[in-house]
Design a protein around this motif. Structure first.
Motif, PDB file in Angstrom:
ATOM      1  N   THR A   1       0.916  -1.488   0.282  1.00 31.45           N
ATOM      2  CA  THR A   1      -0.284   0.381  -0.221  1.00 31.45           C
ATOM      3  C   THR A   1       1.222   1.323  -0.229  1.00 31.45           C
ATOM      4  N   ALA A   2       1.697   1.492   0.363  1.00 31.73           N
ATOM      5  CA  ALA A   2       2.971   2.479   0.775  1.00 31.73           C
ATOM      6  C   ALA A   2       3.591   2.675  -0.564  1.00 31.73           C
ATOM      7  N   LYS A   3       3.850   1.236  -1.425  1.00 34.63           N
ATOM      8  CA  LYS A   3       4.261   2.112  -2.806  1.00 34.63           C
ATOM      9  C   LYS A   3       3.220   2.285  -3.440  1.00 34.63           C
TER      10      LYS A   3
ATOM     11  N   LYS B   1       2.502   6.133  -2.932  1.00 35.54           N
ATOM     12  CA  LYS B   1       3.395   7.062  -3.445  1.00 35.54           C
ATOM     13  C   LYS B   1       3.607   7.514  -5.129  1.00 35.54           C
TER      14      LYS B   1
ATOM     15  N   CYS C   1       4.511  11.744   7.439  1.00 37.63           N
ATOM     16  CA  CYS C   1       3.992  10.478   8.265  1.00 37.63           C
ATOM     17  C   CYS C   1       5.244  10.403   9.775  1.00 37.63           C
TER      18      CYS C   1
ATOM     19  N   ILE D   1       8.231   5.111   8.420  1.00 39.00           N
ATOM     20  CA  ILE D   1       8.553   5.732   6.243  1.00 39.00           C
ATOM     21  C   ILE D   1       8.445   3.331   6.355  1.00 39.00           C
TER      22      ILE D   1
ATOM     23  N   CYS E   1      10.942  10.008   1.523  1.00 39.69           N
ATOM     24  CA  CYS E   1      11.191   9.860   0.483  1.00 39.69           C
ATOM     25  C   CYS E   1      11.711   9.524  -0.254  1.00 39.69           C
TER      26      CYS E   1
ATOM     27  N   PHE F   1       9.854   4.200   1.689  1.00 43.34           N
ATOM     28  CA  PHE F   1       8.290   5.086   1.440  1.00 43.34           C
ATOM     29  C   PHE F   1       7.317   5.346   2.398  1.00 43.34           C
TER      30      PHE F   1
ATOM     31  N   CYS G   1       4.754   5.851   5.489  1.00 40.53           N
ATOM     32  CA  CYS G   1       4.194   4.549   6.235  1.00 40.53           C
ATOM     33  C   CYS G   1       2.763   5.111   6.717  1.00 40.53           C
TER      34      CYS G   1
ATOM     35  N   ALA H   1      -4.667   6.990   5.783  1.00 39.99           N
ATOM     36  CA  ALA H   1      -4.689   6.847   4.416  1.00 39.99           C
ATOM     37  C   ALA H   1      -5.849   7.194   3.765  1.00 39.99           C
TER      38      ALA H   1
END
Length: 126
Positions: A10-12, A15, A23, A26, A45, A55, A57, A63
């Motif tokens: 999800t983090a990918k 981004k 955040c 990471i 980042c 990324f 997190c 989110a």
């Protein structure tokens, strides 16, 4: 109470879709790092070393909020009789139901599992 962080997958996706909110954590290589442990000059980042990229997190709620405020998609989680959770994705302000046409109906064991799945699908729709 512990707030659930998004997964690396999800983090990918976040981004890729332009998520740049602040955040506290990471993630990279399936390892979550608290940003406070990094040098102050380091961006969350950027590459930390030549081999891995980190990324942002966020917690699931952040989110979800970012999708609502920036992409006008609301993830709605519902508890169902039979002790499972499902999600729907709605547009804002039209309240139209959207989703991937080939999405299987999955019964999630927790609210957080359903929310993570909903966030991932919403990101794939963008």
């Amino acid at each position: 109470m512990t707030e659930e962080l998004v997964t690396l997958e999800t983090a990918k996706l976040l981004k890729e879709k332009g998520f740049v909110w602040k955040c506290e954590h990471i993630i990279g290589c399936n390892k979550v790092i608290t940003k406070y442990d990094l040098p102050q000059s380091m961006s969350c980042c950027t590459e930390i070393d030549n081999e891995s990229v980190e990324f942002l997190c966020p917690v699931l709620y952040i989110a979800q909020k970012w999708l609502r405020e920036n992409k006008k998609l609301h993830i709605e989680i519902s508890y169902m009789y039979g002790d499972y959770w499902i999600y729907d994705i709605l547009t804002i302000p039209e309240h139209d139901l959207v989703g991937l046409s080939d999405r299987p109906i999955i019964h999630y064991k927790s609210y957080e599992e359903a929310l993570e799945a909903g966030i991932q699908e919403a990101l794939k729709l963008i």
